[in-house]
Design an enzyme around this catalytic site. Structure first.
Site, PDB file in Angstrom:
ATOM      1  N   HIS A 199       9.718  -6.670 -12.535  1.00  0.00           N
ATOM      2  CA  HIS A 199       8.268  -6.857 -12.614  1.00  0.00           C
ATOM      3  C   HIS A 199       7.785  -7.056 -14.042  1.00  0.00           C
ATOM      4  O   HIS A 199       6.794  -7.729 -14.280  1.00  0.00           O
ATOM      5  CB  HIS A 199       7.546  -5.733 -11.887  1.00  0.00           C
ATOM      6  CG  HIS A 199       7.664  -5.920 -10.413  1.00  0.00           C
ATOM      7  ND1 HIS A 199       8.643  -5.319  -9.668  1.00  0.00           N
ATOM      8  CD2 HIS A 199       6.980  -6.732  -9.577  1.00  0.00           C
ATOM      9  CE1 HIS A 199       8.537  -5.736  -8.421  1.00  0.00           C
ATOM     10  NE2 HIS A 199       7.540  -6.585  -8.331  1.00  0.00           N
ATOM     11  N   ARG A 306      -0.762  -9.576  -6.555  1.00  0.00           N
ATOM     12  CA  ARG A 306      -0.093  -8.268  -6.578  1.00  0.00           C
ATOM     13  C   ARG A 306      -1.142  -7.248  -7.012  1.00  0.00           C
ATOM     14  O   ARG A 306      -1.622  -7.292  -8.143  1.00  0.00           O
ATOM     15  CB  ARG A 306       1.046  -8.267  -7.604  1.00  0.00           C
ATOM     16  CG  ARG A 306       2.231  -9.127  -7.224  1.00  0.00           C
ATOM     17  CD  ARG A 306       3.327  -8.987  -8.268  1.00  0.00           C
ATOM     18  NE  ARG A 306       4.570  -9.600  -7.849  1.00  0.00           N
ATOM     19  CZ  ARG A 306       4.946 -10.837  -8.150  1.00  0.00           C
ATOM     20  NH1 ARG A 306       4.162 -11.604  -8.877  1.00  0.00           N
ATOM     21  NH2 ARG A 306       6.101 -11.310  -7.728  1.00  0.00           N
ATOM     22  N   ARG A 342      -1.966  -8.963  -1.479  1.00  0.00           N
ATOM     23  CA  ARG A 342      -0.840  -8.182  -0.964  1.00  0.00           C
ATOM     24  C   ARG A 342      -1.208  -6.712  -1.107  1.00  0.00           C
ATOM     25  O   ARG A 342      -1.547  -6.279  -2.215  1.00  0.00           O
ATOM     26  CB  ARG A 342       0.397  -8.526  -1.790  1.00  0.00           C
ATOM     27  CG  ARG A 342       1.692  -8.080  -1.216  1.00  0.00           C
ATOM     28  CD  ARG A 342       2.468  -7.036  -1.896  1.00  0.00           C
ATOM     29  NE  ARG A 342       2.578  -6.954  -3.310  1.00  0.00           N
ATOM     30  CZ  ARG A 342       3.655  -7.352  -4.012  1.00  0.00           C
ATOM     31  NH1 ARG A 342       4.652  -7.949  -3.427  1.00  0.00           N
ATOM     32  NH2 ARG A 342       3.697  -7.132  -5.297  1.00  0.00           N
ATOM     33  N   GLU A 443      10.926  -9.947   2.987  1.00  0.00           N
ATOM     34  CA  GLU A 443      11.691  -9.677   1.769  1.00  0.00           C
ATOM     35  C   GLU A 443      12.806  -8.657   1.992  1.00  0.00           C
ATOM     36  O   GLU A 443      13.459  -8.228   1.048  1.00  0.00           O
ATOM     37  CB  GLU A 443      10.762  -9.252   0.629  1.00  0.00           C
ATOM     38  CG  GLU A 443       9.717  -8.226   0.984  1.00  0.00           C
ATOM     39  CD  GLU A 443       8.719  -7.961  -0.146  1.00  0.00           C
ATOM     40  OE1 GLU A 443       8.909  -8.438  -1.273  1.00  0.00           O
ATOM     41  OE2 GLU A 443       7.747  -7.241   0.126  1.00  0.00           O
ATOM     42  N   ASN A 466      12.404 -12.482  -4.333  1.00  0.00           N
ATOM     43  CA  ASN A 466      12.844 -11.555  -5.395  1.00  0.00           C
ATOM     44  C   ASN A 466      13.542 -10.354  -4.764  1.00  0.00           C
ATOM     45  O   ASN A 466      14.601  -9.919  -5.216  1.00  0.00           O
ATOM     46  CB  ASN A 466      11.655 -11.076  -6.220  1.00  0.00           C
ATOM     47  CG  ASN A 466      10.893 -12.226  -6.826  1.00  0.00           C
ATOM     48  OD1 ASN A 466      11.423 -13.324  -6.918  1.00  0.00           O
ATOM     49  ND2 ASN A 466       9.658 -11.988  -7.220  1.00  0.00           N
ATOM     50  N   ASP A 467      12.914  -9.838  -3.725  1.00  0.00           N
ATOM     51  CA  ASP A 467      13.525  -8.697  -3.034  1.00  0.00           C
ATOM     52  C   ASP A 467      14.545  -9.141  -1.987  1.00  0.00           C
ATOM     53  O   ASP A 467      15.577  -8.495  -1.819  1.00  0.00           O
ATOM     54  CB  ASP A 467      12.443  -7.837  -2.378  1.00  0.00           C
ATOM     55  CG  ASP A 467      11.787  -6.927  -3.393  1.00  0.00           C
ATOM     56  OD1 ASP A 467      12.533  -6.263  -4.141  1.00  0.00           O
ATOM     57  OD2 ASP A 467      10.555  -6.896  -3.464  1.00  0.00           O
ATOM     58  N   ARG A 477      17.715  -6.139  -8.707  1.00  0.00           N
ATOM     59  CA  ARG A 477      17.045  -7.222  -9.425  1.00  0.00           C
ATOM     60  C   ARG A 477      16.730  -6.895 -10.881  1.00  0.00           C
ATOM     61  O   ARG A 477      16.404  -7.780 -11.657  1.00  0.00           O
ATOM     62  CB  ARG A 477      15.764  -7.641  -8.691  1.00  0.00           C
ATOM     63  CG  ARG A 477      14.706  -6.582  -8.610  1.00  0.00           C
ATOM     64  CD  ARG A 477      13.612  -6.937  -7.613  1.00  0.00           C
ATOM     65  NE  ARG A 477      12.469  -7.591  -8.218  1.00  0.00           N
ATOM     66  CZ  ARG A 477      11.321  -7.813  -7.597  1.00  0.00           C
ATOM     67  NH1 ARG A 477      11.175  -7.462  -6.318  1.00  0.00           N
ATOM     68  NH2 ARG A 477      10.335  -8.384  -8.199  1.00  0.00           N
ATOM     69  N   CYS A 514       6.602 -16.785  -1.956  1.00  0.00           N
ATOM     70  CA  CYS A 514       5.923 -16.342  -3.178  1.00  0.00           C
ATOM     71  C   CYS A 514       6.906 -15.687  -4.147  1.00  0.00           C
ATOM     72  O   CYS A 514       6.510 -15.136  -5.159  1.00  0.00           O
ATOM     73  CB  CYS A 514       4.779 -15.390  -2.838  1.00  0.00           C
ATOM     74  SG  CYS A 514       5.317 -13.955  -1.907  1.00  0.00           S
TER      75      CYS A 514
HETATM   76  C1  PEP Z   1       9.254 -10.804  -3.870  1.00  0.00           C
HETATM   77  O1  PEP Z   1       9.890  -9.781  -3.617  1.00  0.00           O
HETATM   78  O2  PEP Z   1       9.749 -11.944  -3.870  1.00  0.00           O
HETATM   79  C2  PEP Z   1       7.837 -10.709  -4.223  1.00  0.00           C
HETATM   80  C3  PEP Z   1       7.115 -11.795  -4.382  1.00  0.00           C
HETATM   81  O3  PEP Z   1       7.322  -9.471  -4.409  1.00  0.00           O
HETATM   82  P1  PEP Z   1       7.532  -8.630  -5.765  1.00  0.00           P
HETATM   83  O4  PEP Z   1       8.201  -9.525  -6.765  1.00  0.00           O
HETATM   84  O5  PEP Z   1       6.188  -8.183  -6.197  1.00  0.00           O
HETATM   85  O6  PEP Z   1       8.404  -7.517  -5.319  1.00  0.00           O
HETATM   86 MG    MG Z   2       8.855  -7.952  -3.317  1.00  0.00          MG
END
Ligand code: PEP
Ligand code: MG
Length: 583
Positions: A199, A306, A342, A443, A466-467, A477, A514
């Site tokens: 993040h 977010r 979200r 995710e 991402n997750d 990650r 996203c």
């Molecule tokens: C993701 O997990 O791809 C996502 C967009 O959420 P975050 O990066 O805030 O966990």
């Molecule tokens: Mg995520």
């Protein structure tokens, strides 16, 4: 320095590119807060001097705390200023004023005496059952560090202290640290730890400042005032570069500025493929200030807001009104486009300290009480946000979505609370959009594999790669040691995405992405081919993704998607992409 040879060969470091662009500037070193303390015997006739030194440090600490309190009072108000009182009380506690002096009188230096006394107190706090009291040990530790800094003559550094343009170098930066860079003159940052989709990296992208993470020991390699080049595209950092290298990078920086000016010309053009297929390119934001950047770069909406930033740096849950005002402001500015909010995704690498009772540190927070799990467990956290989002939906085109869903029951449970929030608002006579769209983030692999069932119970899906990548590939990650395994092109990921898109479409729902994967032009072509309806990326990445979509036909993108889904490994996938990209 005498280490010329070492410097000239090893001033280039390779890390993980976290936010694109080139930055050049002087180092602002955020030192780690670990103090190395040694016991020094103090002769009897020096003891008085030593206790005097300790008392001076206490006086200095007290006056710094009073200044901080004053600043908080001015910026945030009386209520927050009271938080500083807790620190002042610790400073005046006999365990500091009396016990440390007693220990010094035994013939040890003040630093060591303080350390010994605090160690004992902190240990006894750790045994306390009550979570609230146990957590106070952090306050004691903080106060201890403040005194130690003054004893050791170390300046406390904070990002807000930066007074001229600088590159921040730190062991790690939290998302809230990164957010506080907003007002500053930070040209870029580099860290020892972290991964591409941590993040902290995401916040850097939204601030549009170059960043390289996962450099392992950059804090040990640079000194305050060194000149640093950050190449956020390649993940390269150069310490005190030769004049020639510096010139080259300055030229490259100019070229990149010119290229982004060129891309900005696409601002008002649609993301339409050469054969007329249109998708939406939206933007991800972390706070309302970014709305300007979203519009500037030509995004057609906010695909992921977010909301976690509202929970950082505070000790209580944000109220319904705070949520309402915040989202309403963004929704109005974004009209006629829509904004997907979200619901809060705390946990994992996004920590907050919002004073919820019963929250204990977790051994594995990424697999713990995160996102929707936390919200369902604590309706007092969730309900004000749901009601705030609903009320803001009367002022613009708001949609909401749930993060970290791992099964359909969580969707049903969250929807129940949403219905309750709606009922309460009706009873209170407050307006909201009765037909607000509700989406689910995909995710977690279990959600991806049951996307058909989930899609039946919501209005849209948004794939959070991402997750999804970290959970599918078992690759943290934010861990630089396994960053090379974090691969969006892993066949398992491509298959999951493809099946989620198919499941959504079969249920008659639209599906977006996203996660960071959508911001890479190479991947965006595949995603177009798989049929995603929306790609939501960092505002600054919008133009390049628009350009990608405008330069390819959907028919070609589809053929590419089919080919990569049949490729056995990364090399074959890349070859396929290259083959399809060459005219
Ligand atoms: C993701 O997990 O791809 C996502 C967009 O959420 P975050 O990066 O805030 O966990
Ligand atoms: Mg995520």
């Amino acid at each position: 320095m005498t280490t010329e040879k070492k410097d000239s060969v090893s001033n280039v470091m390779q890390g993980i590119p976290a936010s694109p662009g080139i930055a050049i500037g002087k180092v602002f070193l955020l030192e780690d807060e670990e103090f190395c303390l040694v016991q020094v015997d103090v002769p009897k006739d020096e003891i008085k001097k030593e206790t005097g030194r300790f008392r001076d440090a206490l006086t200095k600490t007290r006056s710094e705390m009073l200044q901080t309190k004053e600043k908080i009072f001015k910026n945030l108000g009386k209520e927050y200023a009271r938080l500083a009182d807790a620190y002042l009380l610790i400073l005046e506690d006999p365990l500091i004023t009396r016990d440390v002096v007693k220990k010094i009188n035994e013939g040890v230096n003040a630093e060591y005496a303080l350390y010994k006394v605090l160690e004992k107190v902190i240990r006894s706090f750790e045994m306390i059952d009550d979570e609230y009291f146990r957590e106070r040990r952090n306050d004691i530790q903080d106060v201890g560090k403040k005194i130690l800094r003054n004893l050791l003559g170390k300046e406390r550094r904070a990002l807000s202290e930066i007074s001229s343009e600088a590159i921040v170098v730190g062991h790690n930066l939290t998302p809230s640290d990164t957010i506080s860079m907003r007002e500053n003159l930070v040209k870029g940052f580099v860290t020892d730890i972290g991964g591409r989709t941590s993040h902290t990296a995401i916040v850097a992208q939204s601030l549009e400042i170059p960043a390289v993470v996962g450099l392992k020991n950059v804090t040990a390699r640079v000194r305050e005032g060194d000149i640093l080049i950050i190449d956020g595209n390649q993940g390269v950092v150069i310490i005190n570069p030769e004049p020639q290298i510096l010139d080259n990078y300055r030229r490259e920086q100019d070229i990149q500025f010119a290229q982004s000016r060129e891309l900005e010309k696409l601002r008002d053009l649609p993301a339409q493929s050469t054969d007329g297929h249109r998708i939406t390119i939206a933007a991800n934001i972390d706070n309302p200030d970014e709305t300007k950047a979203v519009l500037k770069h030509g995004a057609e909406g906010i695909g992921l807001y977010r909301s976690e930033f509202m929970y950082f740096n505070r000790s209580s849950v944000p109220t319904e009104d705070e949520h309402f005002h915040n989202y309403s402001q963004v929704a109005k500015k974004m009209l006629p486009y829509s904004v997907i909010i979200r619901t809060v995704d705390l946990g994992g690498d996004k920590l907050g300290s919002i004073g919820l009772e019963g929250i204990t540190p977790e051994g594995n927070p990424f697999l713990g009480l995160r996102g929707i799990r936390l919200c369902l467990k604590y309706p007092q956290l969730f309900m004000p946000q749901l009601k705030g989002i609903l009320r803001a939906s009367a002022d613009g085109r708001i949609k909401l979505m749930y993060p970290m869903i791992s099964n359909v029951d969580e969707v049903l449970e969250a929807n129940k609370l949403l219905d309750k929030a709606k009922e309460e608002l009706r009873a209170e006579g407050k307006k909201f959009d009765e037909h607000i769209e509700v989406g689910v983030m995909i995710e977690v692999p279990s959600a991806a594999l049951t996307a058909d069932v989930i899609a039946e119970n919501c209005d849209f899906l948004s794939i959070g790669t991402n997750d999804l990548i970290q959970y599918t590939l078992a690759v943290d990650r934010v861990n630089e040691n396994v960053a090379s395994l974090y691969d969006p092109l892993n066949l398992s990921i491509l298959r999951l995405i493809n099946s989620v898109v198919a499941a959504a479409h079969k249920a008659g729902k639209w599906v977006g992405m996203c996660g960071e994967m959508a911001a890479d032009p190479m991947y965006a072509m595949i995603l177009l081919g798989m049929g995603l309806n929306e790609l939501s990326v960092a505002p600054a990445a919008v133009p390049k993704i628009k350009k990608t979509i405008r330069n390819i036909s959907q028919a070609d993108a589809k053929a590419l998607a089919i080919d990569v889904l049949e490729s056995p490994n990364r090399v074959a996938i890349i070859n396929n992409i290259k083959r399809h990209s060459t005219p």
